[in-house]
Design a protein around this motif. Sequence first.
Motif, PDB file in Angstrom:
ATOM      1  N   VAL A 451       0.845  -1.202   0.000  1.00 49.66           N
ATOM      2  CA  VAL A 451       0.000   0.000   0.000  1.00 49.66           C
ATOM      3  C   VAL A 451       0.877   1.247   0.000  1.00 49.66           C
ATOM      4  CG1 VAL A 451      -1.657   1.327   1.358  1.00 49.66           C
ATOM      5  CG2 VAL A 451      -1.976  -1.144   1.072  1.00 49.66           C
ATOM      6  N   ASP A 452       1.952   1.234   0.792  1.00 47.44           N
ATOM      7  CA  ASP A 452       2.875   2.381   0.826  1.00 47.44           C
ATOM      8  C   ASP A 452       3.566   2.557  -0.519  1.00 47.44           C
ATOM      9  OD1 ASP A 452       2.173   2.765   3.456  1.00 47.44           O
ATOM     10  OD2 ASP A 452       3.957   1.767   4.283  1.00 47.44           O
ATOM     11  N   THR A 455       1.206   4.237  -2.840  1.00 47.92           N
ATOM     12  CA  THR A 455       1.102   5.671  -2.562  1.00 47.92           C
ATOM     13  C   THR A 455       2.279   6.422  -3.185  1.00 47.92           C
ATOM     14  OG1 THR A 455      -0.089   5.234  -0.495  1.00 47.92           O
ATOM     15  CG2 THR A 455       0.958   7.388  -0.725  1.00 47.92           C
ATOM     16  N   ARG A 456       3.476   5.861  -3.033  1.00 47.36           N
ATOM     17  CA  ARG A 456       4.653   6.509  -3.640  1.00 47.36           C
ATOM     18  C   ARG A 456       4.558   6.516  -5.166  1.00 47.36           C
ATOM     19  NH1 ARG A 456       7.159   3.454   0.474  1.00 47.36           N
ATOM     20  NH2 ARG A 456       7.781   1.839  -1.040  1.00 47.36           N
ATOM     21  N   ALA A 457       4.048   5.430  -5.727  1.00 49.18           N
ATOM     22  CA  ALA A 457       3.912   5.353  -7.184  1.00 49.18           C
ATOM     23  C   ALA A 457       2.945   6.418  -7.701  1.00 49.18           C
ATOM     24  CB  ALA A 457       3.444   3.959  -7.583  1.00 49.18           C
ATOM     25  N   LYS A 458       1.868   6.648  -6.969  1.00 49.87           N
ATOM     26  CA  LYS A 458       0.906   7.673  -7.383  1.00 49.87           C
ATOM     27  C   LYS A 458       1.522   9.067  -7.301  1.00 49.87           C
ATOM     28  CE  LYS A 458      -3.440   7.425  -6.274  1.00 49.87           C
ATOM     29  NZ  LYS A 458      -4.680   7.327  -5.491  1.00 49.87           N
ATOM     30  N   LYS A 459       2.331   9.290  -6.273  1.00 47.42           N
ATOM     31  CA  LYS A 459       2.958  10.604  -6.125  1.00 47.42           C
ATOM     32  C   LYS A 459       3.932  10.895  -7.256  1.00 47.42           C
ATOM     33  CE  LYS A 459       2.541  11.136  -1.089  1.00 47.42           C
ATOM     34  NZ  LYS A 459       3.264  11.192   0.205  1.00 47.42           N
ATOM     35  N   THR A 460       4.577   9.837  -7.757  1.00 45.91           N
ATOM     36  CA  THR A 460       5.531  10.009  -8.870  1.00 45.91           C
ATOM     37  C   THR A 460       4.851   9.798 -10.226  1.00 45.91           C
ATOM     38  OG1 THR A 460       6.201   7.676  -8.713  1.00 45.91           O
ATOM     39  CG2 THR A 460       7.481   9.301  -7.442  1.00 45.91           C
ATOM     40  N   ASP A 467      -1.857   0.936 -10.219  1.00 46.95           N
ATOM     41  CA  ASP A 467      -2.995   0.096 -10.581  1.00 46.95           C
ATOM     42  C   ASP A 467      -2.655  -1.387 -10.468  1.00 46.95           C
ATOM     43  OD1 ASP A 467      -4.505   2.323 -11.066  1.00 46.95           O
ATOM     44  OD2 ASP A 467      -4.224   2.300 -13.241  1.00 46.95           O
ATOM     45  N   GLN A 468      -1.419  -1.720 -10.814  1.00 50.74           N
ATOM     46  CA  GLN A 468      -0.993  -3.113 -10.726  1.00 50.74           C
ATOM     47  C   GLN A 468      -1.049  -3.611  -9.282  1.00 50.74           C
ATOM     48  OE1 GLN A 468       3.166  -3.831 -11.560  1.00 50.74           O
ATOM     49  NE2 GLN A 468       2.776  -5.923 -12.236  1.00 50.74           N
ATOM     50  N   ILE A 469      -0.579  -2.780  -8.345  1.00 50.24           N
ATOM     51  CA  ILE A 469      -0.606  -3.171  -6.933  1.00 50.24           C
ATOM     52  C   ILE A 469      -2.043  -3.334  -6.446  1.00 50.24           C
ATOM     53  CG2 ILE A 469      -0.099  -2.376  -4.586  1.00 50.24           C
ATOM     54  CD1 ILE A 469       2.437  -1.065  -5.751  1.00 50.24           C
ATOM     55  N   ARG A 470      -2.896  -2.372  -6.820  1.00 52.01           N
ATOM     56  CA  ARG A 470      -4.305  -2.475  -6.417  1.00 52.01           C
ATOM     57  C   ARG A 470      -4.917  -3.783  -6.920  1.00 52.01           C
ATOM     58  NH1 ARG A 470      -9.020   0.473  -5.217  1.00 52.01           N
ATOM     59  NH2 ARG A 470      -7.999   2.486  -5.128  1.00 52.01           N
ATOM     60  N   ASN A 471      -4.662  -4.112  -8.174  1.00 43.18           N
ATOM     61  CA  ASN A 471      -5.241  -5.324  -8.766  1.00 43.18           C
ATOM     62  C   ASN A 471      -4.684  -6.587  -8.113  1.00 43.18           C
ATOM     63  OD1 ASN A 471      -6.764  -3.748 -10.492  1.00 43.18           O
ATOM     64  ND2 ASN A 471      -5.262  -3.839 -12.159  1.00 43.18           N
ATOM     65  N   LEU A 479      -8.800  -5.051  -0.155  1.00 44.12           N
ATOM     66  CA  LEU A 479      -9.420  -3.884  -0.778  1.00 44.12           C
ATOM     67  C   LEU A 479      -8.769  -2.612  -0.273  1.00 44.12           C
ATOM     68  CD1 LEU A 479     -13.185  -4.921  -0.526  1.00 44.12           C
ATOM     69  CD2 LEU A 479     -11.556  -5.387  -2.361  1.00 44.12           C
ATOM     70  N   ILE A 480      -8.474  -1.690  -1.179  1.00 39.71           N
ATOM     71  CA  ILE A 480      -7.863  -0.398  -0.834  1.00 39.71           C
ATOM     72  C   ILE A 480      -8.919   0.684  -0.964  1.00 39.71           C
ATOM     73  CG2 ILE A 480      -6.140   1.315  -1.511  1.00 39.71           C
ATOM     74  CD1 ILE A 480      -4.364  -0.932  -2.435  1.00 39.71           C
ATOM     75  N   GLU A 481      -8.971   1.561   0.033  1.00 38.63           N
ATOM     76  CA  GLU A 481      -9.913   2.675   0.018  1.00 38.63           C
ATOM     77  C   GLU A 481      -9.137   3.984   0.096  1.00 38.63           C
ATOM     78  OE1 GLU A 481     -12.417   2.055   3.369  1.00 38.63           O
ATOM     79  OE2 GLU A 481     -13.586   0.452   2.432  1.00 38.63           O
ATOM     80  N   ASP A 482      -9.312   4.832  -0.908  1.00 38.03           N
ATOM     81  CA  ASP A 482      -8.704   6.170  -0.901  1.00 38.03           C
ATOM     82  C   ASP A 482      -9.743   7.157  -0.376  1.00 38.03           C
ATOM     83  OD1 ASP A 482      -6.121   5.592  -2.144  1.00 38.03           O
ATOM     84  OD2 ASP A 482      -7.300   5.106  -3.926  1.00 38.03           O
ATOM     85  N   SER A 483      -9.385   7.930   0.614  1.00 37.63           N
ATOM     86  CA  SER A 483     -10.301   8.922   1.160  1.00 37.63           C
ATOM     87  C   SER A 483      -9.524  10.194   1.478  1.00 37.63           C
ATOM     88  CB  SER A 483     -10.986   8.396   2.424  1.00 37.63           C
ATOM     89  OG  SER A 483     -10.066   8.345   3.491  1.00 37.63           O
ATOM     90  N   LYS A 484     -10.259  11.238   1.841  1.00 40.04           N
ATOM     91  CA  LYS A 484      -9.597  12.500   2.168  1.00 40.04           C
ATOM     92  C   LYS A 484      -8.775  12.390   3.442  1.00 40.04           C
ATOM     93  CE  LYS A 484     -13.619  14.342   4.654  1.00 40.04           C
ATOM     94  NZ  LYS A 484     -14.605  15.454   4.733  1.00 40.04           N
TER      95      LYS A 484
END
Length: 492
Positions: A451-452, A455-460, A467-471, A479-484
Amino acid sequence: MTIRLFNTLTGKIEDLAPIDGKPFRMYACGPTVYDYGHIGNFRTFLQVDVLRRVLRLKGIEPQHVMNITDVDDKIIRNAALRGVSISEYTPRFESAFFEDLDALSVERPEIVARATEHIPAMVSMIEKLAAEDYAYKTEDGSWYFRIAKFPEYGKLSKKDFTGITDGARVDVDEYDKDSARDFALWKSAKPGEHRWETALGAGRPGWHIECSAMANEYLGDTIDLHAGGEDLMFPHHENEIAQSESATHHCFARHWFHVRFLLVEGRKMSKSEGNFYTLRDLLLKGYKASAIRMLLISVPYRQQLNFTFDGLIAETGAIERLRTFRERVRTAKPANETNTALTDETARCEKNFLDSLCSDLNTATARGAIFDLVRAGNAALDAGTVGAENAEQILGVLKQFDAVFAVLEDRDAEWTRFALDWAEREGRLDEASPEVLAQRSLSDEQIQALVDERTRAKKTRNFARADQIRNELAEKGILIEDSKDGVRWKRK
């Protein structure tokens, strides 16, 4: 509000309180440890757990005794088939029973009484009965209770036993026919059976005397409440009353609490129907321990529950909603002012929750009151109008809710892993669903690391890797949940 509970003996809803102001003395029939418990068994134990939790919530301390039947016909038969003694056979299933109780967050009784450790108390009670001619010895050395000498026989089950034939006997521990026959208090030793050498002769106790003797030893002549499943009302509880009141000449139990059977997908549960499930069966299928608990107590104890897999899925979602709401209340930035309308709604929901539980343990309306609070609280959180005092009030109500329902702390993954470890030891991993087996390959630490990394992949802006990690995690039931408030993950 006083706790009011239906009394099977009187057929009325009555106030529940200790007879002498001391701890509430309750006896609940425990398991016969001849096999793993099924979900019908656990519905009864969970409803007894709700009762003792409500007592404590209202300031009444329970003195709860539960027996372990570790000698009876089924145990003797199963142990013989495996070529072991009953003392070698039963510990495995007793341990499994308490592990399952822990998985379902069932509180332990104050006293656990094993039948085989209380033979002297049983012998003593039978001797008292024999001294007043309530018990008699047969030619084979067994002792039976003389039902014809107890004219109130049938007062619990409301069965008509007029015309009782004195001396008609039944030797098996459990029987279905609505006939009153003298039942065995002490069974003479048969070849190859475990036996105790006593003043009554060599043999073993009948099933019914076990509970009477142990209840009397720990709780006295008269107890506040006796609990069990509806299947025990006759003959077991009827026989307990007869032998206990004949031995002590006092009322045995002031209040009787019986839990209804459940159906599974609309049918009576049985192995022949293919709908017979233990707790471990369900955990290996991927259902969560908390959802199983929530479903088994969702319908009040005097109503029949229809246990369905759709219901388990719905309860999983309901618990997640509750957990998410509590976390929102804990972490939300408080508004500058107290929301007086929310204060009033919180107080209303709390009152409805407590009133429902005190009204014959109506768990259905009690949980409904909590979900009313969730709806009102979420609306206020969305509007940013939850003050610090509001949050404290809501968390206080949720604490009371969890003191009874016990589903907010998330230990589900731990119990799924436990079931998998057990299945591996027993050579039963093939019974686990592929999704549950896939989850086993990832520890919480490994999941958090992925998960970490996401998060780093999205920042870069490496969205392909994210998406690969999520899948990959989704394929393993994560299940991963993105929230504020950040990124959260959970096992499906």
